[in-house]
Design a protein around this motif. Structure first.
Motif, PDB file in Angstrom:
ATOM      1  N   PRO A 175       0.773  -1.206   0.019  1.00 18.33           N
ATOM      2  CA  PRO A 175       0.042  -0.127  -0.030  1.00 18.33           C
ATOM      3  C   PRO A 175       0.691   1.210  -0.179  1.00 18.33           C
ATOM      4  CG  PRO A 175       0.487  -1.020   2.179  1.00 18.33           C
ATOM      5  CD  PRO A 175       0.910  -1.842   1.359  1.00 18.33           C
ATOM      6  N   SER A 176       0.339   2.335  -0.411  1.00 15.08           N
ATOM      7  CA  SER A 176       0.820   3.798   0.150  1.00 15.08           C
ATOM      8  C   SER A 176       0.997   3.894   1.464  1.00 15.08           C
ATOM      9  CB  SER A 176       0.018   4.687  -0.838  1.00 15.08           C
ATOM     10  OG  SER A 176       0.594   6.021  -0.517  1.00 15.08           O
ATOM     11  N   LEU A 177       2.186   4.530   2.050  1.00 16.94           N
ATOM     12  CA  LEU A 177       2.225   4.734   3.325  1.00 16.94           C
ATOM     13  C   LEU A 177       1.385   5.821   3.774  1.00 16.94           C
ATOM     14  CD1 LEU A 177       6.016   3.823   3.696  1.00 16.94           C
ATOM     15  CD2 LEU A 177       4.118   2.281   4.075  1.00 16.94           C
ATOM     16  N   ASP A 178       1.107   6.689   2.960  1.00 16.47           N
ATOM     17  CA  ASP A 178       0.591   8.152   3.576  1.00 16.47           C
ATOM     18  C   ASP A 178      -0.661   8.435   2.336  1.00 16.47           C
ATOM     19  OD1 ASP A 178       2.147   8.762   1.173  1.00 16.47           O
ATOM     20  OD2 ASP A 178       3.562   9.687   2.706  1.00 16.47           O
ATOM     21  N   ALA A 179      -0.951   7.802   1.311  1.00  9.55           N
ATOM     22  CA  ALA A 179      -2.015   8.452   0.437  1.00  9.55           C
ATOM     23  C   ALA A 179      -3.281   8.225   1.130  1.00  9.55           C
ATOM     24  CB  ALA A 179      -1.867   7.663  -0.830  1.00  9.55           C
ATOM     25  N   VAL A 184      -5.542   7.378  -3.905  1.00  7.04           N
ATOM     26  CA  VAL A 184      -5.790   6.074  -4.323  1.00  7.04           C
ATOM     27  C   VAL A 184      -6.715   5.997  -5.474  1.00  7.04           C
ATOM     28  CG1 VAL A 184      -6.588   3.755  -3.683  1.00  7.04           C
ATOM     29  CG2 VAL A 184      -5.197   4.987  -2.048  1.00  7.04           C
ATOM     30  N   TYR A 185      -7.843   6.586  -5.517  1.00 11.14           N
ATOM     31  CA  TYR A 185      -8.950   6.906  -6.587  1.00 11.14           C
ATOM     32  C   TYR A 185      -8.414   7.343  -7.826  1.00 11.14           C
ATOM     33  CZ  TYR A 185     -11.412   3.682  -3.532  1.00 11.14           C
ATOM     34  OH  TYR A 185     -11.716   2.381  -2.468  1.00 11.14           O
ATOM     35  N   ARG A 186      -7.810   8.449  -7.474  1.00 12.24           N
ATOM     36  CA  ARG A 186      -7.313   9.309  -8.841  1.00 12.24           C
ATOM     37  C   ARG A 186      -6.325   8.530  -9.371  1.00 12.24           C
ATOM     38  NH1 ARG A 186      -7.441  14.024  -4.979  1.00 12.24           N
ATOM     39  NH2 ARG A 186      -9.515  15.055  -5.620  1.00 12.24           N
ATOM     40  N   VAL A 310     -14.286  11.133  -6.428  1.00  8.16           N
ATOM     41  CA  VAL A 310     -13.403  11.356  -7.267  1.00  8.16           C
ATOM     42  C   VAL A 310     -13.979  10.660  -8.598  1.00  8.16           C
ATOM     43  CG1 VAL A 310     -11.260  10.167  -8.032  1.00  8.16           C
ATOM     44  CG2 VAL A 310     -11.608  10.874  -5.884  1.00  8.16           C
ATOM     45  N   ARG A 311     -14.813   9.839  -8.754  1.00  5.33           N
ATOM     46  CA  ARG A 311     -15.241   9.407  -9.843  1.00  5.33           C
ATOM     47  C   ARG A 311     -15.905  10.583 -10.716  1.00  5.33           C
ATOM     48  NH1 ARG A 311     -19.726   4.558 -11.509  1.00  5.33           N
ATOM     49  NH2 ARG A 311     -20.175   5.133 -13.530  1.00  5.33           N
ATOM     50  N   HIS A 394       2.450   3.397  -6.455  1.00  2.86           N
ATOM     51  CA  HIS A 394       2.415   3.462  -4.974  1.00  2.86           C
ATOM     52  C   HIS A 394       3.045   2.525  -4.269  1.00  2.86           C
ATOM     53  CE1 HIS A 394      -1.668   6.185  -4.775  1.00  2.86           C
ATOM     54  NE2 HIS A 394      -0.627   6.756  -5.353  1.00  2.86           N
ATOM     55  N   SER A 395       3.168   1.252  -4.907  1.00  2.06           N
ATOM     56  CA  SER A 395       3.470  -0.096  -4.272  1.00  2.06           C
ATOM     57  C   SER A 395       5.192  -0.052  -4.367  1.00  2.06           C
ATOM     58  CB  SER A 395       3.219  -1.244  -5.026  1.00  2.06           C
ATOM     59  OG  SER A 395       1.875  -1.502  -4.768  1.00  2.06           O
TER      60      SER A 395
END
Length: 437
Positions: A175-179, A184-186, A310-311, A394-395
């Motif tokens: 995962p992203s550590l701080d997003a 995430v959805y963008r 975000v969609r 992100h990963s």
């Protein structure tokens, strides 16, 4: 009393554990966890089972119980060559104490239900693992295999209790550590659009089929046999299939038998409706919808139905706008939206609970950058090149933040590579943790 039984090539033992609902209140309410212990039959016959090191499997989700394998299927075949495996049903899933529309009213109203579900994130799951590890291994560290959300849990494990780990393997789940969930959805919607484009390139006949189905749904909105209200948006969410190795083919086969001629004209076929309701219903995994965005919460900002908000920044996903033009209908992917709690009878009673979780602002941080930077646990991760579910960028950023983490970046597999790849994926990752590859 544990029950032991057999399947081809394996000996299974049902294990049950009692853990605190809130680990900060160990004398308070408890819940039950279920795990299925698996040992290779030949090793059990030789009496070697008790001497084997342990591997605990953390399933993806959130909200899914561990895989129900028959014998030595998939990655389990490789694991059983050297491990005793615990297939753990994370809290609220599988045979562990359930959390669904039938059981959550026992907590009280929506506010009490939301407070209860706030204890169902990666931090609580890892503390569950540490609570039961002493009972399972006698206190020895174990290896963790984390798939997807199970990988999120594994990175938290490395942050919070690395002393419990002999090694860690992550598949499609760094995962992203701080997003924030918005970040995430963008990143997700452009990936989803690429997956849809690839599907239509493979099956160009599906462009017109998808448009025809969506057009029908915009004017009719049928109710499926299980009570699910099938809207155009719900139909679009079948794009979640495109994140798996066989997903494009499954979606194609679904679309090709959507309509049937009846005395009253063209109608959605019973076979299509039956398959769609099975794919869309959350009856078997309601936690996925309830806490899906909460797994990203780490600060005082609410998730506030992030995927839905975000969609709106990507108007090409609007079904009505797509049908008004001549472009293709875009499917969506792994995202949860408030309208799902109106469409799905398994979720409708939980709509207010979901709203309270979306508004929550007291999420604890999940990842400790300093501890990850000082990591000493052997760890390897498969990063799928254009994973629809977890952003590869992100990963890889997270991989650089974890000392000693080795990555295998591949486009040979989609998000379900550890299952679809049989023993190969786990074998390569274990080799990476041992500097053998």
């Amino acid at each position: 009393m544990s029950l032991t039984y057999r399947q081809p090539g394996v000996v299974l033992t049902d294990r049950r554990f009692t853990v605190p609902l809130d680990h900060d209140d160990p004398a308070g309410e408890t819940i039950e966890l279920y795990g299925r212990e698996v040992v290779a039959s030949d090793k059990a016959r030789q009496g070697r089972g008790p001497d084997l090191p342990w591997l605990v499997y953390l399933q993806g989700g959130p909200g899914f119980g561990a895989n129900r394998f028959v014998g030595r299927q998939s990655w389990l075949d490789r694991a059983l060559d050297e491990y005793r495996v615990l297939l753990l049903d994370q809290r609220g899933t599988g045979h562990s104490t359930p959390a669904n529309r039938q059981t959550l009213p026992l907590r009280g109203g929506p506010a009490e239900q939301a407070d209860y579900l706030a204890h169902f994130r990666a931090d609580a799951i890892v503390r569950d693992c540490e609570t039961i590890r002493a009972q399972v291994t006698g206190g020895a560290p174990w290896t963790v295999l984390g798939q997807s959300f199970g990988g999120f849990c594994t990175v938290h494990y490395l942050s919070a209790a690395p002393e419990g780990l002999a090694a860690a393997v992550v598949t499609g789940g760094l995962p992203s550590l701080d997003a924030h969930a918005d970040d995430v959805y963008r990143a997700a919607f452009p990936r989803i659009e690429r997956k849809v484009a690839a599907h239509y390139a493979r099956y160009p006949q599906d462009v017109e089929r998808a448009r025809r189905i969506a057009e029908h749904l915009l004017h009719h909105e049928p109710v499926l046999p299980n009570g699910y209200r099938l809207t155009a948006e719900a139909f679009q969410s079948l794009g979640i299939l495109l994140g798996g190795g066989e997903g494009s083919h499954r979606l194609h086969h679904l679309l090709e038998h959507a309509f049937v001629r009846t005395p009253g004209g063209s109608a959605l076929s019973d076979a299509f409706q039956e398959e769609v309701q099975g794919l869309l219903s959350y009856a078997g995994h309601p936690l996925y919808a309830l806490v899906h965005e909460a797994v990203y919460g780490q600060d005082e900002r609410p998730t506030a139905w992030s995927a839905e908000r975000v969609r709106a920044e990507f108007p090409q996903f609007d079904a009505a706008k797509a049908l008004a033009g001549d472009g293709p209908l875009l499917f969506t992917g792994e995202s949860v939206h408030p309208w799902m709690f109106d469409c799905d009878p398994a979720l409708r009673p939980l709509r207010e609970t979901a709203e309270l979780l979306a508004a929550r602002t007291d999420w604890r941080p999940l990842y400790d950058r300093e501890r990850l930077a000082a990591n000493e646990v052997p760890v390897a991760a498969a990063v799928y090149h254009d994973d629809m579910y977890v952003d590869a960028g992100h990963s890889l950023e997270t991989a650089r933040a974890v000392r000693g983490l080795r990555t295998w970046v591949t486009d040979e597999f989609e998000h379900d590579g550890v299952r679809a790849g049989g023993p190969r994926v786990l074998d390569r990752l274990l080799a990476l943790t041992r500097d053998e590859a």
